[in-house]
Design an enzyme around this catalytic site. Structure first.
Site, PDB file in Angstrom:
ATOM      1  N   CYS A 136       0.812  -1.213   0.000  1.00  0.00           N
ATOM      2  CA  CYS A 136       0.000   0.000   0.000  1.00  0.00           C
ATOM      3  C   CYS A 136       0.848   1.267   0.000  1.00  0.00           C
ATOM      4  CB  CYS A 136      -0.909   0.004   1.226  1.00  0.00           C
ATOM      5  SG  CYS A 136       0.042  -0.010   2.750  1.00  0.00           S
ATOM      6  N   CYS A 150      -1.054  -3.929   8.411  1.00  0.00           N
ATOM      7  CA  CYS A 150      -0.846  -2.647   9.085  1.00  0.00           C
ATOM      8  C   CYS A 150      -0.159  -2.879  10.435  1.00  0.00           C
ATOM      9  CB  CYS A 150      -2.171  -1.919   9.296  1.00  0.00           C
ATOM     10  SG  CYS A 150      -3.283  -1.973   7.881  1.00  0.00           S
TER      11      CYS A 150
HETATM   12 FE1  FES Z   1      -1.302  -0.492   4.383  1.00  0.00          FE
HETATM   13 FE2  FES Z   1      -2.735  -0.004   6.527  1.00  0.00          FE
HETATM   14  S1  FES Z   1      -3.469  -0.189   4.487  1.00  0.00           S
HETATM   15  S2  FES Z   1      -0.596  -0.080   6.372  1.00  0.00           S
END
Ligand code: FES
Length: 159
Positions: free
Chosen positions: A39, A109
């Site tokens: 992400c 995360c």
């Molecule tokens: Fe990647 Fe939370 S969506 S760290």
């Protein structure tokens, strides 16, 4: 439950503990910089260590990432303060995810927080080779250089 997830994550997200930076050139400070390739979210964790007993006396973080990443790092900083490096190195992301009731899609995360503390400890060991070292296992996803620059900049963290 869904409700608990929202409450705990939102609490840490709205009132993050221990946000900030420490002097990364100080001998007793270990700095961890990690990123989630999936992400692009990035996290910096810094620990201040008492070399007489290998205990974490202070901890700061900066996270450029989603709410779960910010909450994971905030919770992590509360958890590790007062721990020995060995104890802190044993923290697993699953503990963090469980405490914050993160859903499976948000597990990575909490992984950032585990990687972040390991990376900070290993940086401290690098600076203090005489410290009693503990095996940290695999750690630290590769992070694009531009993201590291983002962390070095002094802007506050954002979602
Ligand atoms: Fe990647 Fe939370 S969506 S760290």
């Amino acid at each position: 439950s869904r409700r608990a997830y929202h409450e705990k994550v939102l609490d840490h997200y709205n009132n993050p503990r221990n946000v900030g930076s420490m002097g990364k050139n100080e001998q007793d400070v270990g700095t961890g910089l990690v990123g989630a390739p999936a992400c692009g979210d990035v996290m910096k964790i810094q620990i201040k260590v008492d070399p007489t007993n290998d205990t974490i006396t202070d901890v700061k973080f900066k996270t450029f990432g989603c709410g779960s990443a910010i909450a994971s790092s905030s919770y992590l900083t509360e958890l590790v303060k007062g721990m020995t490096l060995e104890q802190a190195g044993r923290i697993r992301n699953t503990e963090i995810a469980k405490e914050l009731c993160l859903p499976p899609v948000k597990l990575h995360c909490s992984m950032l927080a585990e990687d972040g503390i390991k990376s900070a400890i290993s940086n401290y060991y690098k600076k203090n080779p005489k410290a009693k070292q503990t095996d940290l296992g695999g750690t630290g996803a590769a992070m694009p250089k531009i993201e590291i620059e983002k962390l070095r900049a002094d802007t506050p963290s954002a979602a």
